[in-house]
Scaffold this active site. Structure first.
Site, short mmCIF file in Angstrom:
data_model
loop_
_atom_site.label_atom_id
_atom_site.label_comp_id
_atom_site.label_asym_id
_atom_site.label_seq_id
_atom_site.Cartn_x
_atom_site.Cartn_y
_atom_site.Cartn_z
N GLU A 1 -60.07 31.88 64.32
CA GLU A 1 -59.40 31.31 63.15
C GLU A 1 -58.01 31.92 63.01
OE1 GLU A 1 -59.37 31.36 58.33
OE2 GLU A 1 -59.72 33.13 59.56
N ASN B 1 -61.89 42.09 61.18
CA ASN B 1 -60.71 42.60 60.47
C ASN B 1 -61.01 43.55 59.31
OD1 ASN B 1 -57.79 42.46 59.80
ND2 ASN B 1 -58.61 41.56 57.92
N ARG C 1 -68.07 24.27 48.50
CA ARG C 1 -69.26 24.89 49.13
C ARG C 1 -70.53 24.44 48.40
NH1 ARG C 1 -66.33 30.77 50.03
NH2 ARG C 1 -64.71 29.98 51.40
N ASP D 1 -63.30 35.30 62.86
CA ASP D 1 -62.57 35.24 61.60
C ASP D 1 -61.25 36.02 61.67
OD1 ASP D 1 -62.83 34.46 58.71
OD2 ASP D 1 -62.70 36.63 58.38
N ARG E 1 -67.41 32.03 66.36
CA ARG E 1 -66.22 31.66 65.60
C ARG E 1 -65.69 32.98 65.06
NH1 ARG E 1 -64.07 32.59 60.26
NH2 ARG E 1 -62.89 30.78 59.59
C1 ABC Z 1 -61.74 34.55 47.35
C2 ABC Z 1 -61.97 33.51 46.25
C3 ABC Z 1 -60.95 32.40 46.28
C4 ABC Z 1 -59.59 33.00 46.18
C5 ABC Z 1 -59.43 34.04 47.31
C6 ABC Z 1 -58.10 34.72 47.24
O1 ABC Z 1 -60.46 35.03 47.19
O2 ABC Z 1 -63.25 32.95 46.42
O3 ABC Z 1 -61.15 31.52 45.19
O4 ABC Z 1 -58.64 31.98 46.37
C7 ABC Z 1 -63.81 35.01 52.18
C8 ABC Z 1 -64.49 34.04 51.24
C9 ABC Z 1 -63.50 33.51 50.21
C10 ABC Z 1 -62.77 34.63 49.52
C11 ABC Z 1 -62.11 35.53 50.60
C12 ABC Z 1 -61.32 36.69 50.04
O5 ABC Z 1 -63.14 36.03 51.46
O6 ABC Z 1 -65.00 32.96 52.00
O7 ABC Z 1 -64.20 32.75 49.26
O8 ABC Z 1 -61.80 34.03 48.65
O9 ABC Z 1 -62.13 37.62 49.46
C13 ABC Z 1 -61.14 33.49 56.55
C14 ABC Z 1 -62.46 32.76 56.24
C15 ABC Z 1 -62.69 32.81 54.76
C16 ABC Z 1 -62.96 34.25 54.37
C17 ABC Z 1 -62.02 35.20 54.99
C18 ABC Z 1 -62.14 36.60 54.66
C19 ABC Z 1 -61.19 34.83 56.01
O10 ABC Z 1 -62.45 31.49 56.78
O11 ABC Z 1 -63.75 32.01 54.31
O12 ABC Z 1 -62.83 34.31 52.92
O13 ABC Z 1 -63.14 37.09 55.57
C20 ABC Z 1 -55.98 33.75 54.83
C21 ABC Z 1 -56.49 34.38 56.12
C22 ABC Z 1 -57.68 33.61 56.68
C23 ABC Z 1 -58.77 33.45 55.60
C24 ABC Z 1 -58.13 32.71 54.40
C25 ABC Z 1 -59.12 32.49 53.28
O14 ABC Z 1 -57.05 33.52 53.92
O15 ABC Z 1 -55.45 34.41 57.07
O16 ABC Z 1 -58.21 34.34 57.75
N1 ABC Z 1 -59.97 32.72 56.11
C26 ABC Z 1 -51.53 31.00 54.18
C27 ABC Z 1 -51.60 32.22 55.05
C28 ABC Z 1 -52.99 32.35 55.65
C29 ABC Z 1 -54.02 32.41 54.54
C30 ABC Z 1 -53.89 31.11 53.74
C31 ABC Z 1 -54.92 31.01 52.63
O17 ABC Z 1 -52.57 31.04 53.20
O18 ABC Z 1 -50.63 32.14 56.08
O19 ABC Z 1 -53.08 33.53 56.42
O20 ABC Z 1 -55.32 32.52 55.12
O21 ABC Z 1 -54.75 32.04 51.74
C32 ABC Z 1 -49.75 26.29 55.87
C33 ABC Z 1 -49.10 27.55 56.40
C34 ABC Z 1 -50.14 28.67 56.38
C35 ABC Z 1 -50.65 28.86 54.98
C36 ABC Z 1 -51.23 27.54 54.47
C37 ABC Z 1 -51.78 27.67 53.06
O22 ABC Z 1 -50.23 26.53 54.54
O23 ABC Z 1 -48.66 27.32 57.74
O24 ABC Z 1 -49.54 29.86 56.85
O25 ABC Z 1 -51.69 29.84 55.00
O26 ABC Z 1 -48.82 25.25 55.86
CA CA Z 2 -56.08 43.91 59.98
#
Ligand code: ABC
Ligand code: CA
Length: 521
Positions: free
Chosen positions: A260, A147, A376, A236, A234
């Site tokens: 994911e 992405n 982590r 992302d 896996r």
């Molecule tokens: C960094 C900071 C965090 C801070 C964040 C905003 O920025 O460290 O403290 O909170 C990587 C890193 C993270 C980093 C991010 C952003 O990059 O590991 O540490 O966070 O720079 C994947 C991976 C994840 C990775 C990324 C980016 C993607 O597993 O480790 O993060 O490559 C979204 C994405 C999802 C992503 C996740 C972290 O964020 O869709 O792919 N994970 C809602 C949204 C979701 C969203 C989620 C969390 O919030 O719909 O799309 O995920 O923000 C349910 C609802 C859901 C809802 C949840 C919370 O509740 O049905 O829709 O999700 O009931």
């Molecule tokens: Ca995109």
């Protein structure tokens, strides 16, 4: 004579090269993965190849030193718990140095997808990990990101500017969607074409509508899988890329792909199971998390409802889903619940549910980190203790029970779990997939709970001995084959008929009534 010897040598060479081939490449399909059990690793936080245990403050969001050689050095630890696959962090080169969100220790901020993340090791190290796993008949799953890539902004004006030449092999703004941040999760175009992150740390959204960019990604994944003998991926941020991007991506990968899709909703998630082999089952994860972490208001019935929806709506049902209760993006169970009976119930879930169980590193050691980045933690601070670790032993038993169930029942992997209705539906769950019957409760260690399995469920014969493989306690069914269980400890129970266990096996051998030597576990 000479000729015969030559033929023998030639045959030996073919056999040798064939077995070499099989020990180094296991590239595996969804069916092959479905028998497996996965241990999820954050590479930077698992182990160092030199055995060091440096200080690691999760709040600092910096590299702590874990690497691929470290994983190699701890494969006994992982395999000893009964896992036969690992999932590791993304492997490619990331943005270097501090960003507004810390360092890229998690691996999700790629800068050059054609080179490896040197913090984790060299190409030889990664190949050594792959080979070391394959020699043990274990699989390697690698996390991949399509992405976005990441670069620091070079100006704060709007739209921001970036040095696109750093983003390889793309290298131009025309390979990315115009800058806009995701503001509306109900608008799928916004979710797909706007950017994750924020102006301080933008994730530059790849233009996955652009044919050149798309083909670059398809070719990249094909080469990656073959260069490092990867067995599964896996994937992302799957919901942030248009759905019809994925089938060809999966075809180029040529191995099991699990995506994911971070969402609590089955109808939203289901279409993604058409393009990829399956998804990480987030809807069920949320149901399980909520049922067990909300005290008396937790509702176990929602779990059964969610699993049934998933079974009915996902392509291939739930047979290939990744079934998990913790990961690197969500608070650990023990950050919100300390009652060990509840914790053990939660950990039991992925092993008795349909799909492939995934345990997030550190859960076996009782780690308690909350939201990212606290979840982590460095595993080396546990000393990789395998003694006096009740959750580690719990996981080991559950892995063995599932393996034994797979061995005993040829259709185990392609049968759906069935929920047997209970009178206290919000606090108990009876989950059956022969030869396993799991009785779960969210009541906690001071609760008294009862389960009853009527003879109409057709599970057992009259006066049949069942063994709770978690304790080796036994119960006997009634004269009509029904079962009633009352417990005052809040612990999960995983019953298997005594006839399905072997007196020489690792599961409650003293209670077993199966044939000697019969045991996959
Ligand atoms: C960094 C900071 C965090 C801070 C964040 C905003 O920025 O460290 O403290 O909170 C990587 C890193 C993270 C980093 C991010 C952003 O990059 O590991 O540490 O966070 O720079 C994947 C991976 C994840 C990775 C990324 C980016 C993607 O597993 O480790 O993060 O490559 C979204 C994405 C999802 C992503 C996740 C972290 O964020 O869709 O792919 N994970 C809602 C949204 C979701 C969203 C989620 C969390 O919030 O719909 O799309 O995920 O923000 C349910 C609802 C859901 C809802 C949840 C919370 O509740 O049905 O829709 O999700 O009931
Ligand atoms: Ca995109």
């Amino acid at each position: 004579m000479t000729r015969t010897i030559r033929y023998v040598w030639a045959a030996a060479a073919i056999i040798a090269s064939t077995s070499l081939f099989f020990t180094t490449v296991l590239a595996a399909s969804a069916d092959e993965w479905s028998k497996r059990s996965i241990y999820q690793i954050v590479t930077d936080r698992f182990a160092l190849g030199n055995g060091a245990s440096p200080r690691c403050d999760t709040g600092e969001k910096k590299y702590c030193g874990g690497n691929w050689q470290g994983i190699i050095s701890k494969l006994d630890y992982i395999q000893g718990m009964g896992f036969d696959a690992i999932w590791i962090s993304p492997i490619v080169e990331n943005i270097e140095g501090a960003t507004e969100g810390g360092e890229a220790y998690h691996g999700y901020w790629a800068q050059n997808i054609n080179s490896l993340n040197a913090h984790f090791g060299s190409a030889d190290d990664l190949r050594s990990l792959s080979n070391a796993l394959h020699e043990r008949n274990m699989y390697l799953m690698v996390d991949v990101v399509v992405n976005h890539l990441v670069a620091n902004p070079t100006s704060d004006s709007w739209p921001q500017t970036f040095d696109y030449s750093l983003l390889q092999p793309f290298g131009g703004s025309n390979c990315f969607h115009p800058e806009c941040f995701i503001t509306d999760y109900n608008n799928q175009t916004n979710v797909e074409q706007c950017w994750l992150g924020y102006s301080g740390l933008p994730l530059l959204d790849l233009d996955t509508e652009n044919t050149t960019t798309v083909n670059t990604m398809y070719n990249w994944v094909k080469d990656l899988v073959s260069d490092y003998s990867i067995d599964g991926l896996r994937v992302d941020t799957v919901k942030h890329v248009r759905k019809d991007f994925w089938p060809e991506f999966a075809a180029n990968a040529g191995v099991y792909t699990v995506g994911e899709v971070f969402i609590g909703d089955v109808p939203y998630a289901a279409p993604y199971t058409n393009g990829l082999d399956s998804i990480l089952d987030y809807p069920t994860y949320f149901a399980v998390y909520n049922a067990f972490t909300n005290g008396a208001s937790g509702n176990m019935a929602v779990i059964a409802d969610m699993v049934t929806q998933a079974q009915n709506q996902y392509n291939h049902g739930t047979f290939y889903v990744g079934s998990f209760v913790e990961n690197h993006d969500n608070p650990r169970i023990q950050s919100v619940v300390s009652d060990q009976s509840i914790v053990k119930n939660v950990i039991t879930w992925p092993f008795i549910n349909d799909g492939i169980p995934i345990i997030y590193y550190g859960q076996e050691q009782g780690y308690q980190g909350g939201n990212d980045p606290a979840n982590r933690e460095a595993l080396w601070s546990s000393g990789f203790n395998t003694e006096s670790k009740p959750l580690l032993n719990h996981i080991k038993t559950l892995n063995a029970a599932r393996k034994q169930a797979i061995t005993y029942n040829p259709s185990f992997l392609y049968s759906k779990v069935n929920f047997i209705p209970q009178s206290s539906a919000s606090s108990t769950l009876a989950v059956s997939k022969p030869p396993l019957l799991a009785l779960l409760t969210n009541g906690g260690s001071s609760s008294t709970e009862s389960w009853s399995i009527p003879n109409s469920a057709g599970l057992f014969s009259a006066n049949e001995t069942l063994v709770d493989v978690l304790t080796c306690d036994t119960v006997v069914t009634g004269s009509d084959g029904s079962l009633s269980v009352t417990a005052r400890d809040g612990l999960p129970k995983v019953f298997m008929p005594a006839k399905t266990l072997s007196p020489t096996g690792s599961l409650c051998a003293g209670e077993a009534e199966g044939p000697t030597g019969f045991n996959g576990a």
